[in-house]
Design a protein around this motif. Structure first.
Motif, short mmCIF file in Angstrom:
data_model
loop_
_atom_site.label_atom_id
_atom_site.label_comp_id
_atom_site.label_asym_id
_atom_site.label_seq_id
_atom_site.Cartn_x
_atom_site.Cartn_y
_atom_site.Cartn_z
N LYS A 217 0.79 -1.14 -0.08
CA LYS A 217 0.10 -0.03 -0.05
C LYS A 217 0.94 1.25 0.05
O LYS A 217 0.42 2.41 -0.29
CB LYS A 217 -1.02 -0.13 1.06
N ASP A 218 2.28 1.27 0.52
CA ASP A 218 3.12 2.32 0.55
C ASP A 218 3.98 2.27 -0.81
O ASP A 218 4.78 3.29 -0.93
CB ASP A 218 3.80 2.22 1.67
N GLY B 293 -2.10 -4.33 -4.05
CA GLY B 293 -2.61 -3.37 -3.30
C GLY B 293 -1.55 -2.32 -3.26
O GLY B 293 -1.71 -1.22 -2.61
N LYS C 225 -0.40 1.25 -5.56
CA LYS C 225 -0.67 2.36 -6.45
C LYS C 225 -0.34 1.95 -7.78
O LYS C 225 1.01 1.41 -7.81
CB LYS C 225 -0.59 3.48 -5.64
#
Ligand SMILES: [Mg+2]
Length: 224
Positions: free
Chosen positions: A169-170, A189, A191
């Protein structure tokens, strides 16, 4: 702010498609010059048919092109080696990053970790990185040899994230291929950012893209 940005290599950082076209043209020319009884344009076309059938990393492309002409062994070998030499010469001269890639990566590197996840074999990936002078920039380079699995499988993405100690997610993934790069990274998950300038394959899978760039430098705005 992303804790890591991972990149696909071919057609995302490197202008792989133009290099392949130039190198194939040089190889076709060399084959005809050394006596392959065929029109250069037909040989060029045939090279890409072999790539379509066996993939762009296939190592016996020129053999496949020459084989049907049933030439005497020495003559066939001569033509094949001439093709390989012409291809490699062209490769050394034409494999370059897209405009703005090197300077942008240097800037990104000051702000976050950067890495590569490529479906190329390890030796090919590193040769391309060395030729394009990008070889010293990345904290991790994951190739097909590391997981034996290709994108969109989660394994190569996870391998890179694990090495950088970053949660999906990071992280941001940048790639040209919707069905492999975008789908695989999104499923995990991350980006995702589509490098539209390098996109060559039609999108068959629906992926909700977070970003699209037409020029590599636009990444600097995205991470602001
Ligand atoms: Mg690619």
């Amino acid at each position: 702010m992303f804790k890591a940005i991972l990149f696909d290599l071919d057609n995302t950082l490197l202008d792989f498609w133009s290099f392949k076209q130039k190198a194939a043209r040089a190889a076709a020319k060399a084959m005809v010059r050394k006596g392959l009884p065929e029109k250069e344009s037909k040989v060029y076309k045939r090279i890409f048919e072999v790539y379509d059938e066996y993939g762009v990393e296939y190592q016996k492309t020129f053999y496949q092109v020459i084989h049907p002409y049933k030439l005497e062994v020495g003559q066939a070998e001569r033509i094949q080696q001439a093709a390989i030499v012409a291809y490699l010469k062209s490769k050394f001269n034409s494999l370059r990053p897209y405009s703005g890639v090197t300077s942008t990566l240097r800037k990104l590197k000051k702000k976050t970790q950067i890495g590569i996840v490529t479906d190329a074999p390890r030796n090919k990936a590193w040769m391309r990185l060395v030729l394009s002078r990008l070889d010293g920039l990345f904290e991790t380079v994951v190739t097909t040899d590391d997981t034996m699995l290709k994108k969109p499988h989660r394994a190569p993405f996870e391998s890179a994230l694990r090495k950088l100690k970053v949660d999906a997610k990071d992280a941001l993934f940048v790639g040209d291929n919707n069905d492999r790069d975008m789908l695989g990274a999104k499923n995990l998950g991350m980006k995702v950012c589509l490098a539209k300038y390098g996109e060559k394959f039609s999108r068959t899978k629906k992926v909700k893209l977070d970003y699209e760039i037409k020029n590599f430098k636009e990444l600097l705005d995205i991470i602001k």
